[in-house]
Design a protein around this motif. Structure first.
Motif, PDB file in Angstrom:
ATOM      1  N   THR A   8       0.860  -1.174   0.000  1.00  0.00           N
ATOM      2  CA  THR A   8       0.000   0.000   0.000  1.00  0.00           C
ATOM      3  C   THR A   8       0.897   1.224   0.000  1.00  0.00           C
ATOM      4  O   THR A   8       1.727   1.399   0.902  1.00  0.00           O
ATOM      5  N   LEU A   9       0.753   2.053  -1.022  1.00  0.00           N
ATOM      6  CA  LEU A   9       1.527   3.289  -1.118  1.00  0.00           C
ATOM      7  C   LEU A   9       0.915   4.339  -0.202  1.00  0.00           C
ATOM      8  O   LEU A   9      -0.307   4.429  -0.077  1.00  0.00           O
ATOM      9  N   ALA A  33      -7.453   4.133  -8.060  1.00  0.00           N
ATOM     10  CA  ALA A  33      -7.995   5.006  -9.099  1.00  0.00           C
ATOM     11  C   ALA A  33      -7.006   6.050  -9.624  1.00  0.00           C
ATOM     12  O   ALA A  33      -7.185   6.577 -10.716  1.00  0.00           O
ATOM     13  N   ASP A  34      -5.949   6.342  -8.868  1.00  0.00           N
ATOM     14  CA  ASP A  34      -5.027   7.417  -9.252  1.00  0.00           C
ATOM     15  C   ASP A  34      -3.758   6.877  -9.909  1.00  0.00           C
ATOM     16  O   ASP A  34      -3.379   5.725  -9.708  1.00  0.00           O
ATOM     17  N   ASP A  35      -3.084   7.730 -10.673  1.00  0.00           N
ATOM     18  CA  ASP A  35      -1.858   7.349 -11.367  1.00  0.00           C
ATOM     19  C   ASP A  35      -0.743   7.018 -10.380  1.00  0.00           C
ATOM     20  O   ASP A  35      -0.629   7.640  -9.323  1.00  0.00           O
ATOM     21  N   VAL A  36       0.087   6.045 -10.765  1.00  0.00           N
ATOM     22  CA  VAL A  36       1.297   5.700 -10.015  1.00  0.00           C
ATOM     23  C   VAL A  36       2.483   5.938 -10.942  1.00  0.00           C
ATOM     24  O   VAL A  36       2.502   5.471 -12.079  1.00  0.00           O
ATOM     25  N   ALA A  47       6.296  12.882 -10.118  1.00  0.00           N
ATOM     26  CA  ALA A  47       5.075  12.955 -10.916  1.00  0.00           C
ATOM     27  C   ALA A  47       5.292  13.844 -12.134  1.00  0.00           C
ATOM     28  O   ALA A  47       5.850  14.934 -12.017  1.00  0.00           O
ATOM     29  N   ASP A  48       4.906  13.351 -13.287  1.00  0.00           N
ATOM     30  CA  ASP A  48       5.051  14.058 -14.565  1.00  0.00           C
ATOM     31  C   ASP A  48       6.513  14.294 -14.943  1.00  0.00           C
ATOM     32  O   ASP A  48       6.806  15.141 -15.781  1.00  0.00           O
ATOM     33  N   ALA A  79       0.047  10.195  -5.518  1.00  0.00           N
ATOM     34  CA  ALA A  79      -0.418  11.342  -4.740  1.00  0.00           C
ATOM     35  C   ALA A  79      -1.332  10.922  -3.588  1.00  0.00           C
ATOM     36  O   ALA A  79      -1.483  11.653  -2.612  1.00  0.00           O
ATOM     37  N   THR A  80      -1.923   9.739  -3.716  1.00  0.00           N
ATOM     38  CA  THR A  80      -2.868   9.265  -2.700  1.00  0.00           C
ATOM     39  C   THR A  80      -2.427   7.902  -2.175  1.00  0.00           C
ATOM     40  O   THR A  80      -1.541   7.269  -2.724  1.00  0.00           O
TER      41      THR A  80
END
Length: 89
Positions: A8-9, A33-36, A47-48, A79-80
């Motif tokens: 779990t991140l 649901a969010d990008d990793v 990120a990015d 981010a989450t």
């Protein structure tokens, strides 16, 4: 031999996964649901950022292991807080 780690991140914190293999293909399964964002060359993902792989929410991405001459290392960032699986084959 395939090896899989589940974790779990924590949002905004880079997680490091060590796998006892080298030169494998690395698969990241994003169970949220969010990008990793992740790297396989021991650099820290941003990120990015350039030269960073992305695994969109609720999907899987397979890339080459870029760790040379030693056990595989995957670094992940989200981010989450969410669950991921990392597999080497």
């Amino acid at each position: 031999m395939a090896q899989t780690k589940h974790l779990t991140l924590t949002g905004g914190v880079v997680a490091t996964v060590g796998l006892e293999t080298n030169g494998a293909r690395i698969e990241v399964l994003n169970r949220g649901a969010d990008d990793v964002w992740f790297t396989t060359d021991k650099t820290t993902p941003v990120a990015d950022g350039d030269d960073v792989h992305i695994c969109p929410g609720n999907s899987a991405v397979e890339v080459s292991d870029e760790t040379s001459g030693e056990n595989s290392t995957v670094k992940l960032l989200c981010a989450t807080t969410q669950k991921v699986s990392v597999r080497a084959a």
